[in-house]
Design an enzyme around this catalytic site. Structure first.
Site, PDB file in Angstrom:
ATOM      1  N   ARG A 169       0.820  -1.223   0.000  1.00 32.80           N
ATOM      2  CA  ARG A 169       0.000   0.000   0.000  1.00 32.80           C
ATOM      3  C   ARG A 169       0.853   1.271   0.000  1.00 32.80           C
ATOM      4  NH1 ARG A 169      -2.015  -3.334  -1.174  1.00 32.80           N
ATOM      5  NH2 ARG A 169      -3.808  -4.485  -0.422  1.00 32.80           N
ATOM      6  N   SER A 297     -10.978  -0.442   3.358  1.00 32.33           N
ATOM      7  CA  SER A 297     -10.253  -0.704   4.606  1.00 32.33           C
ATOM      8  C   SER A 297      -9.732   0.613   5.153  1.00 32.33           C
ATOM      9  CB  SER A 297      -9.060  -1.623   4.348  1.00 32.33           C
ATOM     10  OG  SER A 297      -9.515  -2.800   3.741  1.00 32.33           O
ATOM     11  N   GLU A 394      -5.317   4.044   6.266  1.00 34.26           N
ATOM     12  CA  GLU A 394      -4.999   3.891   4.836  1.00 34.26           C
ATOM     13  C   GLU A 394      -5.417   5.113   4.017  1.00 34.26           C
ATOM     14  OE1 GLU A 394      -5.736  -0.107   3.190  1.00 34.26           O
ATOM     15  OE2 GLU A 394      -6.488   0.911   1.413  1.00 34.26           O
TER      16      GLU A 394
HETATM   17  C1  FAD Z   1     -15.637  -0.123  -1.053  1.00 37.32           C
HETATM   18  C2  FAD Z   1     -14.145   0.085  -1.198  1.00 37.32           C
HETATM   19  C3  FAD Z   1     -13.299  -1.009  -1.370  1.00 37.32           C
HETATM   20  C4  FAD Z   1     -11.923  -0.836  -1.517  1.00 37.32           C
HETATM   21  N1  FAD Z   1     -11.127  -1.936  -1.686  1.00 37.32           N
HETATM   22  C5  FAD Z   1      -9.782  -1.781  -1.851  1.00 37.32           C
HETATM   23  C6  FAD Z   1      -8.936  -2.918  -2.042  1.00 37.32           C
HETATM   24  O1  FAD Z   1      -9.378  -4.063  -2.087  1.00 37.32           O
HETATM   25  N2  FAD Z   1      -7.606  -2.707  -2.193  1.00 37.32           N
HETATM   26  C7  FAD Z   1      -7.063  -1.447  -2.171  1.00 37.32           C
HETATM   27  O2  FAD Z   1      -5.847  -1.325  -2.334  1.00 37.32           O
HETATM   28  N3  FAD Z   1      -7.848  -0.346  -2.001  1.00 37.32           N
HETATM   29  C8  FAD Z   1      -9.183  -0.477  -1.839  1.00 37.32           C
HETATM   30  N4  FAD Z   1      -9.974   0.612  -1.640  1.00 37.32           N
HETATM   31  C9  FAD Z   1      -9.368   1.965  -1.581  1.00 37.32           C
HETATM   32  C10 FAD Z   1      -9.413   2.739  -2.923  1.00 37.32           C
HETATM   33  O3  FAD Z   1     -10.302   2.147  -3.813  1.00 37.32           O
HETATM   34  C11 FAD Z   1      -8.039   2.834  -3.567  1.00 37.32           C
HETATM   35  O4  FAD Z   1      -7.127   3.434  -2.681  1.00 37.32           O
HETATM   36  C12 FAD Z   1      -8.056   3.646  -4.866  1.00 37.32           C
HETATM   37  O5  FAD Z   1      -6.831   3.491  -5.545  1.00 37.32           O
HETATM   38  C13 FAD Z   1      -8.339   5.113  -4.652  1.00 37.32           C
HETATM   39  O6  FAD Z   1      -8.517   5.705  -5.926  1.00 37.32           O
HETATM   40  P1  FAD Z   1      -9.203   7.110  -6.065  1.00 37.32           P
HETATM   41  O7  FAD Z   1      -9.045   7.537  -7.479  1.00 37.32           O
HETATM   42  O8  FAD Z   1     -10.563   7.051  -5.550  1.00 37.32           O
HETATM   43  O9  FAD Z   1      -8.247   7.984  -5.121  1.00 37.32           O
HETATM   44  P2  FAD Z   1      -8.558   9.337  -4.371  1.00 37.32           P
HETATM   45  O10 FAD Z   1      -9.195   9.032  -3.067  1.00 37.32           O
HETATM   46  O11 FAD Z   1      -9.231  10.302  -5.255  1.00 37.32           O
HETATM   47  O12 FAD Z   1      -7.062   9.849  -4.087  1.00 37.32           O
HETATM   48  C14 FAD Z   1      -6.191   9.121  -3.242  1.00 37.32           C
HETATM   49  C15 FAD Z   1      -4.792   9.775  -3.256  1.00 37.32           C
HETATM   50  O13 FAD Z   1      -4.240   9.668  -4.555  1.00 37.32           O
HETATM   51  C16 FAD Z   1      -3.883  10.964  -5.043  1.00 37.32           C
HETATM   52  N5  FAD Z   1      -4.138  11.012  -6.481  1.00 37.32           N
HETATM   53  C17 FAD Z   1      -5.323  10.829  -7.123  1.00 37.32           C
HETATM   54  N6  FAD Z   1      -5.133  10.938  -8.455  1.00 37.32           N
HETATM   55  C18 FAD Z   1      -3.812  11.207  -8.640  1.00 37.32           C
HETATM   56  C19 FAD Z   1      -3.000  11.454  -9.785  1.00 37.32           C
HETATM   57  N7  FAD Z   1      -3.483  11.469 -11.016  1.00 37.32           N
HETATM   58  N8  FAD Z   1      -1.681  11.699  -9.586  1.00 37.32           N
HETATM   59  C20 FAD Z   1      -1.151  11.716  -8.341  1.00 37.32           C
HETATM   60  N9  FAD Z   1      -1.867  11.500  -7.227  1.00 37.32           N
HETATM   61  C21 FAD Z   1      -3.183  11.249  -7.382  1.00 37.32           C
HETATM   62  C22 FAD Z   1      -4.749  11.955  -4.286  1.00 37.32           C
HETATM   63  O14 FAD Z   1      -4.133  13.230  -4.229  1.00 37.32           O
HETATM   64  C23 FAD Z   1      -4.797  11.283  -2.932  1.00 37.32           C
HETATM   65  O15 FAD Z   1      -3.634  11.575  -2.225  1.00 37.32           O
HETATM   66  C24 FAD Z   1     -11.368   0.471  -1.493  1.00 37.32           C
HETATM   67  C25 FAD Z   1     -12.217   1.586  -1.329  1.00 37.32           C
HETATM   68  C26 FAD Z   1     -13.601   1.392  -1.187  1.00 37.32           C
HETATM   69  C27 FAD Z   1     -14.492   2.594  -1.037  1.00 37.32           C
END
Ligand code: FAD
Length: 403
Positions: A169, A297, A394
């Site tokens: 992670r 998580s 996380e």
């Molecule tokens: C129901 C549920 C289940 C999940 N299951 C998992 C799982 O099984 N495994 C897992 O690893 N995660 C899981 N997650 C967490 C999440 O899905 C991941 O962390 C995902 O990668 C977040 O993506 P996002 O675009 O929504 O990020 P955001 O929340 O929009 O951003 C997260 C971070 O990334 C940065 N960021 C976003 N875009 C960019 C970019 N283009 N360049 C640089 N930085 C950027 C943001 O500034 C922030 O710091 C889960 C979440 C939920 C709600």
């Protein structure tokens, strides 16, 4: 619709205040200009993806929020290269592409490597920031390179998988968003964190063409209930993973894409499929609004020294990490055994633990960021008192901290 969404509109936790300026560039140069504009003026900057790993304060965000509207997924290879006897195919996805859209694109082409990451919410850009992982796969293993805008050097550069320093992670990008990283930069460098120093523009994945993949990960085999070495088509792996996610309350709520602020961020056909699947697979508890708004998580699984692991009760889970001196345990187990059962909530609070999974903190409807942070703080203290282990959150916190 108002000109700008609130963070409650664009995060899965459905919490967070108003946004002073929200920009959705639809070109590569537009993304770079928006980031550079904020940095050159010394404004607060948050590059956001699907908002599924971010918890934001209820106060107004003073500054610029950039959400990349580009979502093209292409196969750049003119002739697919062959490596180690297997046909390796690259796919390139722009940072704003929905992660699960990309997984489905790969599976349709008969490409394997990310099928166990089916159903993880969010974008391609963020997937490499925290090196998303599930059921024995991590995106980092399939990354060939990441094209980024370096906010300090002010140039586009390409980071290899090695440069990315992927770990559990974490990645180089995540490290550059930590408070202590700023001290390593010149005084006039832009503020890194919560947005990393490197803004992802696109990611090139290296996948293997294999319509009949063999399950090699013991974790995935366990999840699927088969032996390692069994041949399971990627389409079947995907459907089973989604069913497991539904049972654990770890499916994203597809209804969020009905919002005009979210409806363009995922392919329409996939939104419809997700809603149908959610209706069919999710039980009443997952459908219950109390369990729908989470960031997955909330804590990472702690990595312990052999000594710390030995001090845990016998029945505590212990998983190998690949490093003989380290053992991973389960944050969910620690939370539950420290006295926080599924569904736990503080009195009079709108935040609680999911009724399906102790690892998911949920907004039960109308929760404030403050209520979530109180709950998270209480759990961290409770686990520390019981086991001497400090859980690490996380999600990325913006303007909030544990209370
Ligand atoms: C129901 C549920 C289940 C999940 N299951 C998992 C799982 O099984 N495994 C897992 O690893 N995660 C899981 N997650 C967490 C999440 O899905 C991941 O962390 C995902 O990668 C977040 O993506 P996002 O675009 O929504 O990020 P955001 O929340 O929009 O951003 C997260 C971070 O990334 C940065 N960021 C976003 N875009 C960019 C970019 N283009 N360049 C640089 N930085 C950027 C943001 O500034 C922030 O710091 C889960 C979440 C939920 C709600």
């Amino acid at each position: 619709m108002t000109q700008t969404p609130t963070f409650a509109d664009i995060t899965t936790m459905a919490v967070g205040g108003s946004i002073e300026r929200f920009i959705e560039p639809d070109s590569r140069v537009g993304v770079i200009e928006a980031v550079e504009d904020a940095d050159s003026k010394g404004l607060n900057l948050l590059v956001v993806g699907g908002g599924s790993n971010t918890v934001v304060s209820d106060d107004e965000f003073h500054g610029i929020v950039v959400r990349d509207a580009r979502n093209a997924v292409t196969v750049p290879d003119e002739v697919a290269p062959v490596e180690h006897g297997e046909r390796v195919v690259h796919i390139n996805a722009e940072a704003g592409a929905n992660w699960d859209d990309v997984v489905q694109f790969a599976i349709k082409l008969g490409l394997v490597g990310i099928e166990a990451l089916s159903g993880i919410p969010g974008t391609v850009g963020a997937s490499v920031v925290q090196n998303i992982g599930a059921y024995g796969q991590e995106v980092g293993t399939s990354v060939d390179n990441v094209e980024v805008w370096d906010r300090v050097e002010k140039r586009v550069t390409e980071l290899t998988a090695h440069d990315m320093q992927f770990g559990y992670r974490t990645s180089l990008l995540k490290q550059t968003a930590q408070p202590q990283y700023q001290a390593t930069l010149p005084n006039d460098a832009p503020q890194c964190g919560p947005t990393p120093r490197y803004v992802v523009l696109s990611v090139t994945l290296k996948l293997t063409h294999n319509p009949d993949p063999t399950i090699t990960s013991s974790q995935l085999a366990r999840a699927l209930g088969v032996e390692v070495g069994t041949v399971v088509p990627a389409t079947v792996v995907r459907e089973q993973i989604l069913a497991i996610r539904a049972a654990k309350g770890m499916l994203e709520d597809p209804m969020r894409y009905a919002s005009p602020w979210m409806s363009t961020t995922k392919q329409e056909a996939h939104i419809i499929e997700d809603i149908e699947r959610f209706q069919a697979l999710a039980g009443n508890e997952q459908k219950n609004p109390a369990n729908r708004h989470s960031s997955g998580s909330f804590f990472t699984n702690p990595i312990l020294s052999a000594e710390q692991a030995a001090a845990l009760p016998e029945d505590a889970p212990r998983y190998p990490t690949g490093n003989a001196h380290e053992i991973k345990t389960s944050a969910a187990w620690l939370i539950e055994h420290a006295g926080f059962a599924k569904g736990f909530a503080l009195p009079h609070s709108h935040a609680g633990l999911s009724q399906l999974h102790t690892l998911a903190l949920t907004n039960r409807g109308g929760a404030s960021a403050h209520e979530l942070m109180q709950l998270a703080g209480r759990i961290v203290r409770g686990v520390h008192e019981a086991y001497g282990i400090t859980l690490v959150p996380e999600p990325v916190f913006v303007g909030v901290s544990l209370e």
